[in-house]
Motif scaffolding. Structure first.
Motif, short mmCIF file in Angstrom:
data_model
loop_
_atom_site.label_atom_id
_atom_site.label_comp_id
_atom_site.label_asym_id
_atom_site.label_seq_id
_atom_site.Cartn_x
_atom_site.Cartn_y
_atom_site.Cartn_z
N LEU A 76 0.84 -1.20 0.00
CA LEU A 76 0.00 0.00 0.00
C LEU A 76 0.87 1.24 0.00
CD1 LEU A 76 -2.40 -1.20 2.79
CD2 LEU A 76 -3.23 -0.38 0.58
N PRO A 77 0.45 2.30 -0.65
CA PRO A 77 1.18 3.56 -0.50
C PRO A 77 0.96 4.11 0.90
CG PRO A 77 -0.87 3.93 -1.68
CD PRO A 77 -0.76 2.45 -1.50
N VAL A 78 1.90 4.89 1.40
CA VAL A 78 1.69 5.54 2.69
C VAL A 78 0.55 6.54 2.52
CG1 VAL A 78 2.72 7.09 4.42
CG2 VAL A 78 4.07 5.21 3.44
N PRO A 79 -0.47 6.49 3.40
CA PRO A 79 -1.61 7.40 3.23
C PRO A 79 -1.19 8.86 3.35
CG PRO A 79 -2.11 5.71 4.85
CD PRO A 79 -0.65 5.60 4.56
N GLU A 80 -1.89 9.70 2.65
CA GLU A 80 -1.64 11.13 2.72
C GLU A 80 -1.80 11.62 4.16
OE1 GLU A 80 -3.69 15.25 1.02
OE2 GLU A 80 -4.03 13.34 -0.04
N GLY A 81 -0.82 12.39 4.62
CA GLY A 81 -0.89 12.95 5.96
C GLY A 81 -0.36 12.06 7.06
N VAL A 82 0.17 10.88 6.70
CA VAL A 82 0.70 9.95 7.69
C VAL A 82 2.21 9.86 7.56
CG1 VAL A 82 0.71 7.55 8.50
CG2 VAL A 82 -1.44 8.60 7.77
N ASP A 83 2.91 9.93 8.70
CA ASP A 83 4.36 9.79 8.74
C ASP A 83 4.76 8.38 8.31
OD1 ASP A 83 6.60 8.68 10.91
OD2 ASP A 83 7.13 10.61 10.03
N LEU A 84 5.89 8.26 7.60
CA LEU A 84 6.33 6.97 7.07
C LEU A 84 6.49 5.94 8.19
CD1 LEU A 84 7.34 5.08 4.83
CD2 LEU A 84 9.60 6.14 5.05
N ARG A 85 7.11 6.31 9.30
CA ARG A 85 7.29 5.35 10.40
C ARG A 85 5.94 4.89 10.94
NH1 ARG A 85 10.93 8.80 12.65
NH2 ARG A 85 9.58 9.15 14.47
N GLN A 86 5.05 5.85 11.19
CA GLN A 86 3.78 5.49 11.80
C GLN A 86 2.88 4.70 10.86
OE1 GLN A 86 1.81 8.50 14.09
NE2 GLN A 86 3.45 8.40 15.60
N ALA A 87 3.16 4.75 9.59
CA ALA A 87 2.39 3.93 8.64
C ALA A 87 2.56 2.44 8.91
CB ALA A 87 2.80 4.26 7.20
N ALA A 88 3.62 2.06 9.62
CA ALA A 88 3.81 0.65 9.98
C ALA A 88 2.71 0.14 10.89
CB ALA A 88 5.17 0.47 10.66
N ALA A 89 2.00 1.05 11.56
CA ALA A 89 0.93 0.65 12.48
C ALA A 89 -0.38 0.37 11.77
CB ALA A 89 0.71 1.76 13.51
#
Length: 326
Positions: free
Chosen positions: A106-119
């Motif tokens: 999945l692409p990292v959602p707009e407005g979400v930090d790359l690290r926190q996208a792991a959650a």
């Protein structure tokens, strides 16, 4: 590269940060340079020797990650080296690199930090597939979420509220219930002090919950069925309260209710890809709109995965605990 290995099952100390061979992407796969992974209860069960990865999956723990595309295997299109992504995994997230089937990216959602996208991948796919694709929660219906302050719970609260449902949660402390309220939960039940069946009946004027998302299994089975509304749907996703319970078929028949139980990790690739595609279509825009956000309790070095496991096992956290690669 380095990865967390489990030479022998055991406690958190069984997790060993070790040098291992680099993975190589095959047909239809993508190599991801991992920025962060997240701890799930399934990782703890794997560490303890109770939940082996499915055949062909990485032996290292970790069911989700975020990072950057490092290489593309044969037959992959739609992605490029350097893309920031997050991924649903069958294993291997506790590592510096991991191979992912392209359909689970999945692409990292707009407005979400790359690290926190792991959650996000595991919780969004679990909640969307169970609450919406299987249990078909509709606007104005009541959803009961057990463990409302968990990673799954905090995502279920936000998604259900964003789509117009009423949400009840159970949790064991005032702090956790207050956080659920901040996310939008309408009915707050302290399971240490209150009977959730009675509280749901009171809050719904006797109607009951239309959908229940349950992580407890056997311990709550009979009471969950009691708490269901007519035409209610019980979705079981965990066995923290045991694997074998007694089900009153008479009560189920009288309510014309349904019980489903699913897992995500061992599903065929096509089923996982369909869930990921649905999440991208229906859930990802909610991040851009600000209706939904990741809930991260803390970030710890991946090499200290043992400390992260202790935090999750003690249940003192809210949302997800991340493991950050160095």
């Amino acid at each position: 590269m380095h990865a967390i290995t489990i030479p022998e099952p055991g406690g958190p100390e069984a997790l060993v940060w070790d040098e291992v061979p680099d993975p190589v992407p095959g047909e239809g796969e993508v190599l991801v340079e991992v920025v962060a992974s997240a701890v799930n209860r399934a990782d703890i069960l794997q560490r303890q020797g109770f939940y082996d990865p499915p055949p062909g999956a990485s032996r290292y723990p970790g069911l989700e990650c975020s990072g950057r595309v490092a290489a593309l295997g044969p037959g992959v299109s739609g992605w490029a080296v350097g893309d920031e992504v997050c991924a649903l995994l069958a294993g291997g997230g506790y590592a510096e690199r991991v191979v992912v089937p392209a359909g689970q990216l999945l692409p990292v959602p707009e407005g979400v930090d790359l690290r926190q996208a792991a959650a996000l991948p595991e919780v969004t796919c679990t909640v969307w597939s169970n609450v919406f694709m299987v249990a078909h929660l509709r606007p104005a219906e009541t959803l009961l979420v057990h463990g409302g302050s968990s990673g799954i719970g905090t995502m279920a609260v936000q998604l259900a509220k964003a789509l117009g449902a009423r949400v009840a949660v159970t949790a064991g402390t005032k702090e956790k219930l207050d956080y659920c309220a901040e996310l939008g939960a309408d009915i707050l039940i302290n399971y240490r002090e209150q009977d959730f069946v009675a509280e749901i009946e009171r809050a719904t004027d006797g109607a009951g919950a239309d959908v229940i998302l349950d992580n407890m299994g056997a311990k709550y089975l009979d009471r969950n069925v009691q708490a269901l509304a007519v035409n209610g749907r019980l979705a079981i996703i965990g066995m923290q309260g045991g694997a074998k319970g007694e089900l009153n078929i008479g009560t189920l028949l009288s309510k014309r209710a349904a019980v489903s139980a699913t897992s995500l990790r061992a599903r065929p690739l096509g089923e996982k890809a369909a869930i990921v595609a649905a999440v991208r279509e229906h859930v990802w825009p909610l991040f851009a709109d600000g209706h939904v956000r990741p809930v991260v309790d803390r970030e710890l070095p991946m090499s200290d995965a043992a400390a992260a496991h202790r935090v999750v096992e003690e249940s003192g956290h809210i949302g997800k605990v991340l493991l950050v690669a160095s």
